[in-house]
Design an enzyme around this catalytic site. Structure first.
Site, PDB file in Angstrom:
ATOM      1  N   HIS A 165      -0.713   5.579   6.806  1.00 11.44           N
ATOM      2  CA  HIS A 165      -0.233   5.556   5.424  1.00 11.44           C
ATOM      3  C   HIS A 165       0.055   6.983   4.959  1.00 11.44           C
ATOM      4  O   HIS A 165      -0.538   7.936   5.454  1.00 11.44           O
ATOM      5  CB  HIS A 165      -1.286   4.916   4.511  1.00 11.44           C
ATOM      6  CG  HIS A 165      -1.333   3.428   4.617  1.00 11.44           C
ATOM      7  ND1 HIS A 165      -2.049   2.770   5.592  1.00 11.44           N
ATOM      8  CD2 HIS A 165      -0.738   2.470   3.882  1.00 11.44           C
ATOM      9  CE1 HIS A 165      -1.880   1.466   5.438  1.00 11.44           C
ATOM     10  NE2 HIS A 165      -1.099   1.259   4.406  1.00 11.44           N
TER      11      HIS A 165
ATOM     12  N   SER B  18       0.798  -1.225   0.000  1.00  6.67           N
ATOM     13  CA  SER B  18       0.000   0.000   0.000  1.00  6.67           C
ATOM     14  C   SER B  18       0.835   1.281   0.000  1.00  6.67           C
ATOM     15  O   SER B  18       0.357   2.314  -0.457  1.00  6.67           O
ATOM     16  CB  SER B  18      -0.917   0.009   1.217  1.00  6.67           C
ATOM     17  OG  SER B  18      -0.169  -0.123   2.402  1.00  6.67           O
TER      18      SER B  18
HETATM   19  C1  LIG Z   1       5.986  -3.710  11.030  1.00  9.61           C
HETATM   20  C2  LIG Z   1       5.769  -3.581  12.471  1.00  9.61           C
HETATM   21  C3  LIG Z   1       5.361  -2.213  12.883  1.00  9.61           C
HETATM   22  C4  LIG Z   1       6.480  -1.276  12.730  1.00  9.61           C
HETATM   23  C5  LIG Z   1       6.042   0.077  12.322  1.00  9.61           C
HETATM   24  C6  LIG Z   1       6.883   0.515  11.203  1.00  9.61           C
HETATM   25  C7  LIG Z   1       6.198   1.590  10.457  1.00  9.61           C
HETATM   26  C8  LIG Z   1       6.651   1.725   9.061  1.00  9.61           C
HETATM   27  C9  LIG Z   1       6.509   0.465   8.303  1.00  9.61           C
HETATM   28  C10 LIG Z   1       5.301   0.472   7.467  1.00  9.61           C
HETATM   29  C11 LIG Z   1       5.177  -0.817   6.732  1.00  9.61           C
HETATM   30  C12 LIG Z   1       3.868  -0.866   6.056  1.00  9.61           C
HETATM   31  C13 LIG Z   1       3.812  -1.871   4.967  1.00  9.61           C
HETATM   32  C14 LIG Z   1       2.445  -2.308   4.688  1.00  9.61           C
HETATM   33  C15 LIG Z   1       1.602  -1.337   3.957  1.00  9.61           C
HETATM   34  C16 LIG Z   1       0.267  -1.963   3.652  1.00  9.61           C
HETATM   35  O1  LIG Z   1       0.054  -2.627   2.667  1.00  9.61           O
HETATM   36  O2  LIG Z   1      -0.669  -1.757   4.632  1.00  9.61           O
HETATM   37  C17 LIG Z   1      -1.874  -2.385   4.584  1.00  9.61           C
HETATM   38  C18 LIG Z   1      -2.908  -1.823   3.883  1.00  9.61           C
HETATM   39  C19 LIG Z   1      -4.137  -2.434   3.857  1.00  9.61           C
HETATM   40  C20 LIG Z   1      -4.300  -3.618   4.543  1.00  9.61           C
HETATM   41  N1  LIG Z   1      -5.505  -4.245   4.512  1.00  9.61           N
HETATM   42  O3  LIG Z   1      -5.653  -5.317   5.132  1.00  9.61           O
HETATM   43  O4  LIG Z   1      -6.457  -3.749   3.850  1.00  9.61           O
HETATM   44  C21 LIG Z   1      -3.261  -4.183   5.260  1.00  9.61           C
HETATM   45  C22 LIG Z   1      -2.048  -3.562   5.263  1.00  9.61           C
END
Ligand SMILES: CCCCCCCCCCCCCCCC(=O)Oc1ccc([N+](=O)[O-])cc1
EC number: 3.1.1.-
Length: 264
Positions: free
Chosen positions: A246, A41
């Protein structure tokens, strides 16, 4: 004979001039290479609006891949990034456009493999102990499970698009510490999430380097624009809830895009 030599050198000079004009014209007309935008995302642009007909993938016209393509006229542009994608679902669902003619690839992946959404949900709904424990679990998965998953993804990309320049994009830190927030997570939880983001970026950057890929670190670009900064380029907990944590339009245009542009 002398006349012939003279005229042939004139012809040669004309040919040279004509060739350089044609080559110059060719260079000017050459489009950017075929570009494929993969990932989760943060690359699809969830949180930045204008999702068109992309359904649950939430591919935004304001996401950095779309902005880059609009500004650089690649010979083709395939945008297969999808909200919620893991390294595994990038492989199973996003690689169809890759080929020998692919010249440029962007990808962000790995956050969902270590339970990004679950960690955030736990931290919002439960107390400090549960939040810190969920972050610790995610961090242990970053060192145990994630490197192998990233190796598999990057090796597959390399095989399927052997001639592409691959730019692996990282993730921002979510919080400005000691910032302007009056509600929300505890400072200890914010600090733990930032440390988790740092670890995630180091694991991804190391794996990218091992495959000869370029890493786009966005943490510097987002500095001063995290949640609690007063000028956030990231959504806090918001409605619709899927936008939470996001990048917003500014996060894509001013955070991600310049970092990708400099490496593309
Ligand atoms: C990873 C453990 C938490 C640490 C926090 C770090 C913050 C920065 C890292 C962000 C990483 C985000 C990657 C994922 C992005 C993404 O696809 O988010 C989603 C969006 C939508 C959904 N969903 O289920 O609809 C699920 C997830």
């Amino acid at each position: 004979m002398k006349l012939f030599r003279r005229s042939s050198s004139v012809v040669a000079a004309l040919l040279l001039a004509l060739t350089s004009v044609l080559m110059g014209a060719q260079q000017a007309a050459a489009a950017a290479p075929a570009y494929v935008a993969l990932g989760d995302s943060y690359s699809s642009g969830t949180g930045a609006g204008d999702y068109g007909d992309s359904g649950d993938c939430k591919r935004s016209a304001n996401a950095y891949p779309a902005l880059w393509a609009a500004a650089n006229s690649p010979s083709s542009f395939s945008f297969t990034a999808c909200s919620g994608a893991t390294t595994t679902t990038v492989i199973s669902g996003q690689l169809a456009p890759l080929g020998a003619g692919t010249g440029l690839i962007s990808v962000s992946a790995g956050g969902n493999d270590v339970g990004f959404a679950d960690v955030m949900t736990t931290c919002i709904l439960e107390g400090e102990e549960s939040c810190l424990s969920a972050v610790a679990t995610a961090r242990s998965q970053m060192s145990s499970l994630l490197p192998g998953r990233l190796n598999t993804l990057y090796a597959t990309i390399k095989t399927r698009a052997p001639n592409a320049r691959v730019v692996v994009m990282g993730y921002p830190r979510l919080y400005m510490l000691n910032g302007t927030c009056i509600v929300g997570l505890r400072e200890s939880e914010r600090a733990a999430l930032n440390a988790a983001s740092d670890q995630l970026n180091s694991v991804i950057s190391a794996r990218a380097a091992a495959y000869g890929f370029t890493f786009g670190d966005v943490r510097g670009a987002f500095t001063g624009h995290e949640i609690c900064s007063g000028d956030a380029w990231l959504h806090s907990l918001t409605v619709p809830v899927g936008n939470s944590y996001h990048p917003n339009q500014d996060g894509q245009a001013l955070g991600y895009l310049p970092v990708f542009r400099a490496r593309a």
